[in-house]
Write a protein that holds these residues in place. Structure first.
Motif, short mmCIF file in Angstrom:
data_model
loop_
_atom_site.label_atom_id
_atom_site.label_comp_id
_atom_site.label_asym_id
_atom_site.label_seq_id
_atom_site.Cartn_x
_atom_site.Cartn_y
_atom_site.Cartn_z
N GLY A 163 1.00 -1.03 -0.02
CA GLY A 163 -0.18 -0.08 -0.11
C GLY A 163 0.70 1.24 0.05
N SER A 164 1.91 1.39 0.72
CA SER A 164 2.87 2.58 0.74
C SER A 164 3.31 2.52 -0.57
N MET A 165 3.60 1.65 -1.61
CA MET A 165 4.18 1.65 -2.58
C MET A 165 3.54 2.70 -3.80
N VAL A 166 2.16 2.84 -3.53
CA VAL A 166 1.40 3.85 -4.23
C VAL A 166 1.83 5.17 -3.96
N GLN A 167 2.29 5.28 -2.66
CA GLN A 167 2.64 6.65 -2.23
C GLN A 167 4.01 7.11 -2.95
N ILE A 168 4.75 6.38 -3.42
CA ILE A 168 5.96 6.59 -4.16
C ILE A 168 5.76 7.73 -5.42
N GLY A 169 4.65 7.56 -5.71
CA GLY A 169 3.99 8.57 -6.76
C GLY A 169 4.34 9.93 -6.18
N TRP A 170 3.96 10.23 -5.12
CA TRP A 170 4.46 11.78 -4.54
C TRP A 170 5.67 12.09 -4.67
N PRO A 171 6.67 11.51 -4.25
CA PRO A 171 7.94 11.95 -4.44
C PRO A 171 8.56 11.94 -6.04
N ILE A 172 7.97 10.84 -6.59
CA ILE A 172 8.38 10.99 -8.19
C ILE A 172 7.59 12.35 -8.78
N GLY A 173 6.37 12.37 -8.57
CA GLY A 173 5.83 13.52 -8.83
C GLY A 173 6.45 14.95 -8.68
N ASN A 174 6.75 15.04 -7.24
CA ASN A 174 7.34 16.13 -6.76
C ASN A 174 8.73 16.31 -7.28
N LEU A 175 9.37 15.16 -7.46
CA LEU A 175 10.69 15.30 -8.09
C LEU A 175 10.88 16.09 -9.63
N ALA A 176 9.59 15.52 -10.25
CA ALA A 176 9.55 16.09 -11.77
C ALA A 176 9.12 17.47 -11.68
N ALA A 177 8.25 17.87 -10.59
CA ALA A 177 7.95 19.28 -10.50
C ALA A 177 8.81 20.03 -10.14
N ILE A 178 9.39 19.68 -8.88
CA ILE A 178 10.70 20.59 -8.65
C ILE A 178 11.93 20.49 -9.62
N GLY A 179 11.93 19.54 -10.05
CA GLY A 179 13.05 19.51 -11.00
C GLY A 179 12.98 20.26 -12.34
N ILE A 180 11.73 20.24 -12.89
CA ILE A 180 11.45 21.34 -14.04
C ILE A 180 11.57 22.66 -13.50
N PHE A 181 11.19 23.02 -12.46
CA PHE A 181 11.27 24.34 -11.85
C PHE A 181 12.79 24.74 -11.59
N ALA A 182 13.33 23.75 -11.17
CA ALA A 182 14.84 24.06 -10.79
C ALA A 182 15.60 24.36 -11.96
N ALA A 183 15.15 23.94 -13.26
CA ALA A 183 15.86 23.93 -14.50
C ALA A 183 15.48 25.16 -15.01
N LEU A 184 14.27 25.34 -14.90
CA LEU A 184 13.94 26.85 -15.34
C LEU A 184 14.30 28.06 -14.49
N SER A 185 14.83 27.76 -13.41
CA SER A 185 15.60 28.69 -12.45
C SER A 185 16.66 29.43 -13.13
N GLN A 186 17.16 28.71 -13.97
CA GLN A 186 18.54 29.17 -14.75
C GLN A 186 17.88 30.19 -15.69
N VAL A 187 16.81 30.37 -16.07
CA VAL A 187 16.20 31.44 -17.12
C VAL A 187 16.04 32.71 -16.38
N PRO A 188 16.40 33.73 -16.95
CA PRO A 188 16.21 35.00 -16.21
C PRO A 188 14.72 35.28 -15.93
N GLU A 189 14.90 36.12 -14.66
CA GLU A 189 13.58 36.43 -14.10
C GLU A 189 12.42 36.74 -15.22
N SER A 190 12.68 37.74 -15.87
CA SER A 190 11.67 38.47 -16.62
C SER A 190 11.24 37.18 -17.84
N ALA A 191 12.09 36.38 -18.22
CA ALA A 191 11.77 35.35 -19.04
C ALA A 191 10.82 34.30 -18.39
N PHE A 192 11.27 33.95 -17.29
CA PHE A 192 10.27 33.20 -16.42
C PHE A 192 9.03 33.52 -16.27
#
Length: 437
Positions: A163-192
């Protein structure tokens, strides 16, 4: 209080190792997509929406308004749980899973297309709220189905870990969400702020297509098939829960409160606190939350496994004790402004304040209800608890405005909520290693 007899072939469902692996994998992938959709909103709330959709003269009030829309998604989750729980108990788990991922994905994709306040005025935040409602309804119905697909196919001895394995979807989804925003943090503030923030929302449509395809390959759970075969489908599950199973229902709500409150303070409100109040680069807190999600990946099944060995109660007691003890030190450590200390603080807070209850909860919520009421009972209890917790960033921001920037009231709030969850765990029956009803 009528209880359905233990399903005659629930245990037999676990005989096929290949089948249970397929069910777990499918649920994890689908849930990861759903959580990605839901969590990118939380990150964007702290970084974008307060500036583009709620451009008030006072930054504190702007953030408060933005977090208000964030809370709307949590408030909509019980509605989704009620709707899809009803039909999940009447026509099956699988159909609801396919429907919810489409609803969730549509809301997320359309957020990425929204004009800003400067472009269409007050209509922009109004439409944002409507789409956030759509997200919340989708996630509210999704979780219960994903969990039951696994829990109702697992054996008694390993129901907690699976049952706990289903919850692994949260960190995976969170990693994807945070990861893409972290990558976009390299973009200048105005473009972001001009266009880059839309990318995480728009690409979700591809992920939804993948998740939908996977979920359509699943079979209905053996427990629900037996309910249908015995003609035990309930016409109005929620009505029976409120009439005959109120204690289980309110217990499930209480069990959820501390975990989700800690998750939101450490994983969402902290973004605003570190970037706005402590004036640190957003990369500091984003990297900390990213690492916390990485740590959660192995810890979630570990906590689920431990709950099968020492019981659900003991795990919840440990998490509540930590949550009370760490409530004040968490902000003291964040206030050091040291990146390493901040990172360690967020990792510890999320791992022990959130992940223990998050990992053990799915099996325990499900075990509190008879099979014919399980989707409605477990899902709605979970989502009402999440909705109450969803008010946390709004409340925390209001507390800081009221106290002139002090955090002591937020810490006190965390302690009170943890005490409520402790009480719920105390009155709940120990269900580890017992057959499902």
């Amino acid at each position: 209080m009528s209880i359905v007899e233990p399903a005659s072939f629930t245990e037999g469902a676990a005989a096929s190792t290949t089948e249970i692996k397929r069910v777990v994998l499918s649920s994890v992938i689908g849930t990861a997509v759903e959580w990605y959709d839901f969590l990118i909103y939380g990150t964007a709330t702290a970084l974008v929406f307060n500036k583009l959709f709620f451009p008030l003269s006072d930054p504190g009030l702007s953030t408060l308004a933005a977090f208000g829309t964030y809370a709307v998604g949590f408030l909509a989750r019980p509605l989704g749980a009620a709707i899809f729980g009803h039909y999940g108990d009447r026509i099956g788990r699988k159909t609801m899973l396919a429907t919810t991922i489409v609803i969730m994905g549509l809301g997320t994709f359309l957020i990425g297309l929204l004009p800003t306040y400067d472009q269409i005025g007050i209509a922009a935040p109004v439409l944002l709220v409507v789409l956030r409602l759509l997200q919340g309804i989708g996630l509210g119905g999704e979780w219960g189905g994903a969990v039951l697909m696994v829990v109702e196919s697992a054996s008694t001895r390993n129901r907690g870990v699976l049952g706990s394995m289903v919850q692994i979807g949260w960190p995976i989804g969170n990693l994807a969400a945070i990861g893409i925003f972290a990558a976009l943090s390299q973009v200048p503030e105005s473009a972001f702020l001009a266009w880059a923030w839309r990318i995480p929302f728009l690409i979700s449509i591809v992920l939804v297509g993948i998740g939908l395809y996977i979920r359509l390959q699943l079979h209905e759970t053996p427990v629900f098939r037996e309910i249908v075969a015995k003609n035990e489908v309930v016409k109005i599950p929620l009505a029976e829960i409120l009439a005959c199973h109120r204690r289980s229902f309110f217990t499930a709500i209480g069990l959820k409160l501390s975990e989700v409150t800690y998750a939101i303070v450490a994983g969402v409100f902290s973004i605003s606190y570190v970037t706005n109040n402590l004036a640190l680069p957003r990369s500091v807190i984003i990297n900390a939350i990213f690492l916390a999600a990485v740590v959660a990946l192995p810890m979630i099944p570990v906590f689920g496994w431990l709950s099968d060995r020492i019981g659900r109660k003991g795990m919840f007691y440990a998490s509540c004790l930590f949550s009370i003890a760490f409530a004040f030190p968490m902000f003291w450590l964040l206030d050091t402004k040291d990146p390493f200390t901040i990172t360690l603080t967020i990792v510890v807070a999320i791992t022990f304040g959130q992940m223990i209850g998050f990992a053990v909860g799915p099996s325990w919520y499900s075990e509190l209800f008879a099979a014919r009421l399980r989707y409605s009972g477990a899902s709605l209890g979970f989502q009402i608890g999440a909705a109450i917790g969803g008010l946390t960033p709004f409340a925390a921001t209001a507390f800081m405005v009221w106290t002139g920037g002090a955090t002591w009231l937020i810490s006190a709030y965390l302690m009170v909520v943890a005490a409520i969850t402790w009480l719920a765990a105390a009155v709940a029956p120990e269900t580890a290693r017992k057959p499902l009803n």
